[in-house]
Design an enzyme around this catalytic site. Structure first.
Site, PDB file in Angstrom:
ATOM      1  N   CYS A  43       0.816  -1.219   0.000  1.00 22.84           N
ATOM      2  CA  CYS A  43       0.000   0.000   0.000  1.00 22.84           C
ATOM      3  C   CYS A  43       0.854   1.275   0.000  1.00 22.84           C
ATOM      4  O   CYS A  43       0.717   2.124  -0.866  1.00 22.84           O
ATOM      5  CB  CYS A  43      -0.938  -0.010   1.196  1.00 22.84           C
ATOM      6  SG  CYS A  43      -1.840   1.528   1.391  1.00 22.84           S
ATOM      7  N   HIS A 445     -24.950  22.746   2.771  1.00 21.06           N
ATOM      8  CA  HIS A 445     -25.109  23.213   1.391  1.00 21.06           C
ATOM      9  C   HIS A 445     -24.074  24.286   1.115  1.00 21.06           C
ATOM     10  O   HIS A 445     -23.816  25.103   1.996  1.00 21.06           O
ATOM     11  CB  HIS A 445     -26.520  23.783   1.219  1.00 21.06           C
ATOM     12  CG  HIS A 445     -26.770  24.328  -0.145  1.00 21.06           C
ATOM     13  ND1 HIS A 445     -26.935  23.519  -1.247  1.00 21.06           N
ATOM     14  CD2 HIS A 445     -26.871  25.611  -0.597  1.00 21.06           C
ATOM     15  CE1 HIS A 445     -27.142  24.273  -2.318  1.00 21.06           C
ATOM     16  NE2 HIS A 445     -27.097  25.545  -1.955  1.00 21.06           N
TER      17      HIS A 445
END
Ligand code: NAI
Length: 474
Positions: A43, A445
């Site tokens: 990894c 938002h």
């Protein structure tokens, strides 16, 4: 040769082994970890991290060339692969050095050497620096030896022209043409990395579709992008060999009963990975190895031999770093005497293609096969204000729920930042959430995360920004 006694010995310092050793040390267990190569395993050294560095770099280059509609044009944008490789190597070095430091500062002993069993609880360690070997007698042993790329006949990897993922990640130039054998995760992630930098990409996939195992509709979005960027995907294609012709590589492949030829400069072989148990003298431990080389384990990750555990790629699919780390930490708790088992409800699966794909839980087909009547909610990024504002509207969020009670069974995302958005889905499945739980959670938002909320609302007929396919139950 000295005999060293330890409460726990971890073999392999990859993403399965090193979190295990750190957690063991944190829990007060006298621990040694042995690694024959560099700390961090595949990894950190030749997998997730270096690939993500190259992926983000060529993505930036690609975006720079496709930002005219945003009112931005770049003159003279160029890729310097040598400089990119130096940057990538710096990231890898920082992380791998950090791992070794963390292991030591938590109190475990880190050893650079090769381990082989000489008995069920005895392991000989041959040190990398050549000093005389020692024998470690440990009450508990954790096998975390990882996996290697599979090779296929006729395509011997030389890391110059016939590459595996390790060789492709080290390329310090942009090949004009690349042919990937295997349209799976590695083939497409690395294939698109070079495609975005200007390489002509050809993918040969043996099955009827790319990214088998991933939601088909998500995979189709990536297939369309590859073709839009000038690439080719050939399905039901079996590469049978290659020859050199006029300085180029000519790959022969059988497609639909006919042999076709493809001229290329490099070949990337990415047809899967196999577990590493050879070289360990595992038969001396008494541990049973399954037919495909994987080590069978129970929910505590214990093998058939009490006190010998195995984690990560060596125990089987999914071969993912985060799965390995989770298993390593579970084993540490088991060895420390805690009542721990691996009962994760889902393992997120991410494909760092363009656009990214991320998934947790069941696909609609899997849910139906398991006996659920499903209700699917879907929110395209094309109507997300944030996706428009970042100029990345390709893709959607799909929430699979049980039609009877709206329990979330799966979430599949293809689109911008899918890899980061999916953690909410993993939490939902882990907590046994219902679509209402996501729908009633106020999402900030303007964010891409709102698309997950809107897809959950869509599954129960309560979407506000897209037409609902069904009536709200409330
Ligand atoms: P894969 O299993 O994802 O894909 C291999 C593909 O090669 C399959 O679609 C298979 O049908 C095809 N194939 C096999 N033999 C073939 C042949 N002779 N000719 C043509 N096609 C052939 O394996 P891949 O891409 O090598 O990745 C290995 C593992 O590494 C994966 O299991 C994955 O778990 C892990 N990985 C995960 C990443 C992530 O989480 N983002 C990134 C990279 C790898």
């Amino acid at each position: 040769m000295a005999t060293i006694k330890k409460k726990a010995l971890v073999i392999g310092a990859g993403t399965g082994g090193y979190p295990c050793a750190i957690r063991l040390a944190q829990l007060g267990v006298d621990t040694m970890i042995v690694e024959k190569d560099k700390p961090g395993g595949v990894c950190l050294n030749v997998g997730c991290i270096p690939s993500k560095a190259l992926i983000s770099a060529t993505k930036l280059y690609h975006k720079a060339q496709h930002s005219a509609s945003m009112g931005i044009t770049f003159q003279g944008a160029a890729v310097d692969m040598k400089a990119m490789q130096t940057w990538k190597a710096g990231i890898v070095k920082k992380l791998t050095t950090g791992v070794q430091g963390l292991v030591k500062s938590n109190g475990a002993t880190y050893v650079n050497g090769t381990a082989e069993f000489i008995g069920p609880r005895s392991v000989r360690i041959k040190y990398a620096d050549g000093r005389p070997a020692d024998v470690v007698e440990a009450e508990n042993i954790v096998i975390a030896t990882g996996s290697l790329p599979i090779e296929i006949p006729g395509f011997k990897v030389d890391q110059k022209r016939i590459l595996d993922s390790t060789g492709a990640l080290d390329l310090d130039y942009i090949p004009q043409r690349m042919l990937c054998i295997g349209g799976g995760i590695i083939g497409l992630e690395l294939g698109q990395t070079f495609q975005r930098a200007g390489t002509k990409l050809v993918v040969l996939e043996g099955l009827e579709r790319i990214l088998n195992g991933v939601d088909k509709e998500c995979a189709d979005v990536v297939a369309r992008q590859i073709k839009k960027d000038g690439g080719e995907i050939h399905l039901k294609a079996k590469a049978i060999g290659w020859e050199e012709r006029g300085g180029a590589i000519v790959v022969k492949a059988e497609i639909g009963g006919e042999v076709q030829e493809f001229e290329t400069d490099v070949v990337l072989v990415a047809v899967g990975r196999r577990p590493i148990t050879q070289g360990l003298n595992i038969e001396k431990s008494g541990v049973k190895v399954g037919p495909r080389g994987f080590i069978p384990v129970d929910q505590r990750k214990q093998t058939n031999v009490p006190g010998i555990f195995a984690v990560g790629d060596v125990v089987g699919q999914p071969m993912l770093a985060h799965k390995a780390s989770h298993e390593g930490e579970v084993v540490a708790e088991v060895i420390a005497g805690k009542k721990a088992i691996d009962d994760a409800r889902c393992i997120p699966n991410i494909v760092f293609t363009e656009p990214e794909i991320a998934a947790v839980g069941l696909t609609a087909e899997e849910a139906e096969a398991a006996g659920h009547k499903v209700s699917i909610g879907k929110m395209p990024f094309a109507v997300s204000g944030r996706a428009m504002a970042i100029g990345e509207t390709n893709g959607f969020v799909k929430v699979i729920t049980d039609a009877a009670d709206a329990r979330v069974l799966g979430i599949h995302i293809v689109g911008p930042e899918a890899s980061d958005l999916i953690s909410e889905g993993a939490l939902a499945i882990e907590m046994g959430a219902f679509a209402e739980d996501i729908a009633l959670t106020v999402h900030p938002h303007p964010t891409l995360g709102e698309a997950v909320m809107e897809a959950a609302k869509h599954a129960i007929g309560e979407a506000v920004h897209i037409m609902n396919a069904r009536k709200s139950a409330h």
